[in-house]
Design a protein around this motif. Structure first.
Motif, PDB file in Angstrom:
ATOM      1  N   ARG A 107      -5.671   2.923  -5.697  1.00 43.16           N
ATOM      2  CA  ARG A 107      -5.335   1.506  -5.554  1.00 43.16           C
ATOM      3  C   ARG A 107      -5.509   1.002  -4.123  1.00 43.16           C
ATOM      4  NH1 ARG A 107      -2.728  -1.695  -8.911  1.00 43.16           N
ATOM      5  NH2 ARG A 107      -2.128   0.122 -10.157  1.00 43.16           N
ATOM      6  N   ALA A 108      -4.993   1.717  -3.159  1.00 40.34           N
ATOM      7  CA  ALA A 108      -5.047   1.246  -1.781  1.00 40.34           C
ATOM      8  C   ALA A 108      -6.481   1.107  -1.296  1.00 40.34           C
ATOM      9  CB  ALA A 108      -4.277   2.202  -0.872  1.00 40.34           C
ATOM     10  N   ASN A 109      -7.298   2.102  -1.595  1.00 39.18           N
ATOM     11  CA  ASN A 109      -8.683   2.061  -1.153  1.00 39.18           C
ATOM     12  C   ASN A 109      -9.489   0.997  -1.878  1.00 39.18           C
ATOM     13  OD1 ASN A 109      -9.689   4.063   0.920  1.00 39.18           O
ATOM     14  ND2 ASN A 109      -8.394   5.402  -0.322  1.00 39.18           N
ATOM     15  N   LEU A 110      -9.252   0.823  -3.161  1.00 36.39           N
ATOM     16  CA  LEU A 110      -9.997  -0.183  -3.911  1.00 36.39           C
ATOM     17  C   LEU A 110      -9.659  -1.588  -3.435  1.00 36.39           C
ATOM     18  CD1 LEU A 110      -9.886   1.298  -7.527  1.00 36.39           C
ATOM     19  CD2 LEU A 110     -11.830   1.227  -5.959  1.00 36.39           C
ATOM     20  N   VAL A 111      -8.388  -1.833  -3.165  1.00 33.86           N
ATOM     21  CA  VAL A 111      -7.992  -3.152  -2.655  1.00 33.86           C
ATOM     22  C   VAL A 111      -8.636  -3.399  -1.295  1.00 33.86           C
ATOM     23  CG1 VAL A 111      -6.062  -4.535  -1.821  1.00 33.86           C
ATOM     24  CG2 VAL A 111      -5.862  -3.285  -3.973  1.00 33.86           C
ATOM     25  N   ALA A 112      -8.577  -2.408  -0.417  1.00 35.47           N
ATOM     26  CA  ALA A 112      -9.177  -2.559   0.911  1.00 35.47           C
ATOM     27  C   ALA A 112     -10.683  -2.761   0.808  1.00 35.47           C
ATOM     28  CB  ALA A 112      -8.860  -1.331   1.762  1.00 35.47           C
ATOM     29  N   ALA A 113     -11.318  -1.998  -0.081  1.00 34.72           N
ATOM     30  CA  ALA A 113     -12.773  -2.083  -0.220  1.00 34.72           C
ATOM     31  C   ALA A 113     -13.216  -3.437  -0.749  1.00 34.72           C
ATOM     32  CB  ALA A 113     -13.262  -0.967  -1.141  1.00 34.72           C
ATOM     33  N   VAL A 114     -12.533  -3.937  -1.769  1.00 32.06           N
ATOM     34  CA  VAL A 114     -12.966  -5.206  -2.352  1.00 32.06           C
ATOM     35  C   VAL A 114     -12.729  -6.360  -1.385  1.00 32.06           C
ATOM     36  CG1 VAL A 114     -10.876  -5.968  -3.580  1.00 32.06           C
ATOM     37  CG2 VAL A 114     -13.117  -6.426  -4.554  1.00 32.06           C
ATOM     38  N   GLU A 115     -11.655  -6.310  -0.641  1.00 28.39           N
ATOM     39  CA  GLU A 115     -11.400  -7.374   0.342  1.00 28.39           C
ATOM     40  C   GLU A 115     -12.467  -7.367   1.431  1.00 28.39           C
ATOM     41  OE1 GLU A 115      -9.466  -9.786   0.103  1.00 28.39           O
ATOM     42  OE2 GLU A 115      -7.906  -9.192  -1.329  1.00 28.39           O
ATOM     43  N   ALA A 116     -12.868  -6.178   1.877  1.00 27.69           N
ATOM     44  CA  ALA A 116     -13.908  -6.082   2.902  1.00 27.69           C
ATOM     45  C   ALA A 116     -15.250  -6.554   2.365  1.00 27.69           C
ATOM     46  CB  ALA A 116     -14.009  -4.651   3.408  1.00 27.69           C
TER      47      ALA A 116
END
Length: 346
Positions: A107-116
């Motif tokens: 979850r944390a990585n996917l949220v960070a990735a999509v925002e970037a």
């Protein structure tokens, strides 16, 4: 241009899709913009990219392709005319420059990735968000044998899909897709969608070309029965099917000249199979590249065939493959070569 349904998503994608991974490495921003202009003018409305592009992957090239697409959206104002797909890396990639080298599809990585990605792409939403490769050991990127090491499995599929679901609910992404997946993996994602009420994957982006038809062995049935469309990448086998790499040739400026990694298309039978397909094209007065792309488009499980090019001349010729219909005779000759030299470059 032809348009095809993407799984059960309700999205219609151009049968020729625009691959973008050379922008920011082999191609400049201006060249990328020119390619997007030309593709859209010819009805190519489905574009695919990834956070790890441009290729080859380096700290300096990471995210550059998305940024070039974003600057095009910003300058042209035509985001609504494009079905945009991008990808988040899977685990175990060894890319120290991506989220401190600890990136996994949690979850944390996917949220960070999509925002970037949204920031680089200069858009509020992504039409199709794909997991670039599974977070577990699989036979992929030229590996034939599967090594069963469940103790090394990464983030559970249900956890990854639940995080995707939250991104859909938030309006950040519209649909979910997979890439470099196996029949088992696709079916597990589908089961999670059915049993837990999570988003149903609508596509799978795997290599599919005359030198690698392994998709036909199991994934094609999954694709057709479950309506998970194939986004066929490398329809030219990373340009191998043009003949440019025959007999060990590595032209200056080519991908093999620039990429430090060994090519999955430099295998023991690659030259023999490539020459056989070139001979078929010559006998029938076809462009080898257009014949190879047209072959992928002939398959009922292909939603879009993703082309990429470093020159405008090549890009336009590849797009024109949409108008090439292969005769039964040509298809029979292709199958004869395949039966003699099956999948030399898996």
């Amino acid at each position: 241009m032809q348009y095809r349904s993407l799984g059960r998503s309700g999205l219609s994608v151009s049968a020729i899709g625009l691959g973008t991974m050379t922008w920011g490495a082999q191609n400049s921003e201006a060249e990328g913009h020119a390619q997007m202009d030309a593709a859209l003018e010819r009805g190519v409305t489905f574009w695919d990219t990834a956070e790890m592009y441009a290729i080859p992957p380096t700290a300096s090239s990471y995210g550059k392709t998305e940024a070039i697409i974003g600057s095009w959206f910003q300058s042209r104002g035509q985001r609504d005319k494009v079905i945009l797909a991008t990808k988040v890396i899977g685990g175990g990639g060894g890319f120290a420059w991506v989220r401190d080298g600890k990136s996994k599809p949690d979850r944390a990585n996917l949220v960070a990735a999509v925002e970037a990605s949204l920031s680089r792409l200069k858009t509020d939403y992504i039409d199709l968000y794909q997991l670039h490769w599974p977070d577990r050991a699989t036979a992929r990127f030229g590996t034939r044998l599967y090594s069963h090491t469940p103790e090394k499995d990464g983030v559970p599929i249900e956890e990854t899909l639940a995080a995707f679901a939250d991104l859909v609910t938030a309006g950040k992404i519209r649909q979910v897709g997979l890439s470099n997946e196996t029949p088992w993996g696709v079916m597990r994602f589908l089961r999670a969608a059915e049993t837990v009420g999570l988003p149903r994957v609508v596509s799978i982006q795997n290599a599919y070309n005359l030198l690698n038809r392994t998709f036909e062995q199991g994934l094609s049935e999954v694709s057709l029965r479950e309506e998970v469309g194939l986004l066929a990448y490398s329809p030219l086998g990373a340009a191998t099917l043009t003949g440019k790499y025959l007999n060990g040739a590595v032209p200056p400026g080519s991908r093999r000249a620039l990429d430090h990694r060994a090519s999955r298309y430099a295998t023991i039978n690659a030259d023999a199979a490539t020459q056989a397909y070139l001979d078929i094209a010559q006998r029938h007065g076809l462009s080898p590249s257009q014949m190879a792309i047209a072959f992928t488009l002939h398959q009922p499980f292909v939603a879009s065939s993703l082309i990429g090019a470093t020159t405008m001349e090549t890009l336009l010729s590849n797009i024109e493959a949409i108008d090439v219909a292969l005769s039964d005779e040509v298809l029979a000759e292709i199958d004869a070569v395949h039966n003699r030299l099956p999948d030399p470059c898996p």
